[in-house]
Design an enzyme around this catalytic site. Structure first.
Site, PDB file in Angstrom:
ATOM      1  N   ASP A  94       0.829  -1.213   0.000  1.00 26.95           N
ATOM      2  CA  ASP A  94       0.000   0.000   0.000  1.00 26.95           C
ATOM      3  C   ASP A  94       0.859   1.257   0.000  1.00 26.95           C
ATOM      4  O   ASP A  94       2.008   1.254   0.432  1.00 26.95           O
ATOM      5  CB  ASP A  94      -0.926   0.007   1.216  1.00 26.95           C
ATOM      6  CG  ASP A  94      -0.169   0.026   2.535  1.00 26.95           C
ATOM      7  OD1 ASP A  94       0.844  -0.692   2.631  1.00 26.95           O
ATOM      8  OD2 ASP A  94      -0.566   0.753   3.455  1.00 26.95           O
ATOM      9  N   GLU A  95       0.285   2.310  -0.494  1.00 26.54           N
ATOM     10  CA  GLU A  95       0.813   3.679  -0.383  1.00 26.54           C
ATOM     11  C   GLU A  95       2.273   3.789  -0.813  1.00 26.54           C
ATOM     12  O   GLU A  95       3.066   4.505  -0.206  1.00 26.54           O
ATOM     13  CB  GLU A  95       0.631   4.186   1.049  1.00 26.54           C
ATOM     14  CG  GLU A  95      -0.831   4.263   1.470  1.00 26.54           C
ATOM     15  CD  GLU A  95      -1.034   4.654   2.910  1.00 26.54           C
ATOM     16  OE1 GLU A  95      -1.976   5.425   3.192  1.00 26.54           O
ATOM     17  OE2 GLU A  95      -0.254   4.195   3.780  1.00 26.54           O
ATOM     18  N   SER A  96       2.610   3.099  -1.901  1.00 24.87           N
ATOM     19  CA  SER A  96       3.986   3.156  -2.419  1.00 24.87           C
ATOM     20  C   SER A  96       4.123   4.333  -3.383  1.00 24.87           C
ATOM     21  O   SER A  96       4.426   4.166  -4.574  1.00 24.87           O
ATOM     22  CB  SER A  96       4.338   1.832  -3.104  1.00 24.87           C
ATOM     23  OG  SER A  96       4.320   0.770  -2.184  1.00 24.87           O
TER      24      SER A  96
END
Length: 485
Positions: free
Chosen positions: A300-302
């Protein structure tokens, strides 16, 4: 009117006249000694009775736990955890096709007893005559505990295991790495737990689980029929790993220890073979000490990883997990890759009104043969404040999530084009940016977690707020410092 409140709500409850009373002569009769010992350990402190665990023939006044592969009515739902309780004046019988079902039945029996049964109060144990036949809607009912933002050790985690087992959760997802701290020992990579574990949100000394610690948690959880799922978040949320081993960072990046709560700024070097060797070592070690089928790789949220690099990285990371014999799980962003390892599971954390991109990523995972775990943030992220301006918690979802907002969605229709048959289950999440103590964990998890339990187990949620209110004395008796209800 019933003298008891049950949550999760069973499939079938038929009350009759009379009651069974636990007395000094009551035995627990079973050929499943571990289950018998567990039930005795639950009942002895409150009743003050010996409650000997015995094999052989049962007599009047006994509690019986037995395997029965052919219970009428349990073919519905997930039969591995199905059970039946039959209570009359003479005996209590819990029978089930498998040990997990007997354990689930024990949790229901606890709720049939007075609330004081969860406290050392020497309460009389009287159980109303009833027949209950039950099985869960979803096979996966999980709770995620983040020990990266603030570190929590073995005793706290095992306390959470006992708390969630009482409401029939069967998976504990441990978020073991993030920008603020790396929390698990890995042979051959000592700096992960020397430098990478030395920080947490707001400062402080951090901490980590040794392999022995982790194995103790896994074993204890298994004794409560809970499967532990380790998560190493990749390729973002990796600043602590990069502090430990800067050579894993992209060229020109010099990571510093991080104590804040912003996200999306870190990434591994997705072009480095050393990075993939690191991942293979970490995943291989966790796979070797995790008997359950799953391993979570985050994803997530890369935001600092280029989209094409991210897709290529995630495809390879899922294959590394699969090569070590685990079903990979990743947050729903992994669905941007169309080359996931076979069977990869997605964990949806978007809104209960899904944005188009998140919904499509979830559908992509399903199209590739995977299943979904549902964790919509504005319903079951329990780090979100339960009321405005609460002393702990966050509001990044836009508003608080009170008890009444937890179960106001239907898993079967959450994501259009996704059939309930590919929904593995539901997981509540507790991120710990603002959570510093065991009491803080209690306050944000409870009582809202009870509504999640009902949503994940029962076919339909009915009167959940009033039923949770009725169970508050039971939480208090168990020493749970619950929050607003």
């Amino acid at each position: 009117m019933s003298s008891f409140v049950l949550l999760p709500e069973p499939r079938s409850v038929s009350e009759t006249d009379g009651a069974f009373t636990i007395t000094t002569g009551t035995r627990i009769v079973t050929d499943r000694p571990e289950l018998g010992d567990y039930l005795a350990s639950v009942l002895r402190p409150a009743t003050g009775f010996e409650l000997a665990v015995s094999t052989g023939a049962a007599a009047e006044g006994d509690i019986v736990l037995e395997i029965n592969p052919a219970i009428e009515g349990v073919e519905v739902g997930n039969a591995a955890e199905a059970y039946r309780i039959t209570v009359d004046r003479r005996t209590i019988v819990i029978d089930a096709p498998a040990d997990a079902g007997i354990f689930a039945g024990i949790q229901t029996l606890r709720q049939l007893l007075p609330a004081q049964i969860d406290a050392p109060a020497h309460a009389a144990g009287e159980v109303a005559a009833v027949t209950i036949v039950d099985a869960p809607r979803f096979a996966y009912r999980g709770v995620m505990l983040d020990i990266s933002r603030h570190f929590f050790g073995v005793d706290t985690i095992m306390r959470v295991v006992d708390q969630i087992a009482a409401f029939k959760f069967n998976h504990l997802h441990l978020h073991l790495s993030d920008d603020q701290g790396w929390r698990i020992e890995v042979p051959g990579w000592p700096e992960l737990t020397r430098a990478g574990a030395a920080t947490q949100v707001g400062g402080g000394e951090g901490g980590f689980l040794t392999t022995t610690d982790y194995e103790q948690i896994v074993h204890y959880a298994a004794s409560r029929f809970i499967t532990v799922i380790p998560e190493i978040d990749l390729p973002g949320h990796t600043n602590a790993a990069l502090v430990a081993y800067p050579e894993l960072a992209p060229a020109g990046v010099t990571p510093e220890p991080y104590h804040g709560i912003d996200v999306g700024f870190s990434t591994l070097d997705t072009d480095s073979e050393r990075v993939f060797g690191f991942i293979d070592d970490v995943v291989g070690h966790l796979a070797s000490v995790t008997p359950g089928p799953y391993l979570h790789i985050g994803g997530d949220e890369s935001h600092s990883t280029q989209p094409e690099d991210y897709r290529r990285f995630i495809a390879r990371a899922t294959r590394i997990a699969a090569a070590h014999g685990k079903l990979p799980i990743g947050w729903h962003e992994i669905g941007s890759s169309d080359d996931l390892a076979e069977g990869t599971i997605g964990q949806y954390w978007g809104s209960i009104a899904p944005e188009a991109g998140a919904a499509e990523q979830a559908r992509s995972i399903v199209r590739q043969g995977g299943q979904l775990i549902l964790s919509p943030a504005n319903a079951v992220y329990l780090d979100i404040m339960p009321e405005p301006n609460f002393r702990i918690g966050q509001e990044w979802t836009g508003s608080p999530t009170p008890l009444g907002g937890v179960a106001t969605w239907n898993p079967a229709t959450l994501i259009s084009g996704v059939d309930e048959s590919v929904i593995l289950g539901i997981e509540a999440a507790l991120w710990t940016e603002t959570v510093e103590t065991s009491a803080d964990i209690d306050t944000l998890l409870f009582p809202r977690l009870l509504a999640v339990a009902d949503l994940a187990w029962a076919d339909a949620v009915n009167d959940v707020e009033s039923r949770v209110q009725d169970l508050l004395p039971r939480l208090a008796a168990a020493g749970i410092a619950y929050g607003p209800a």
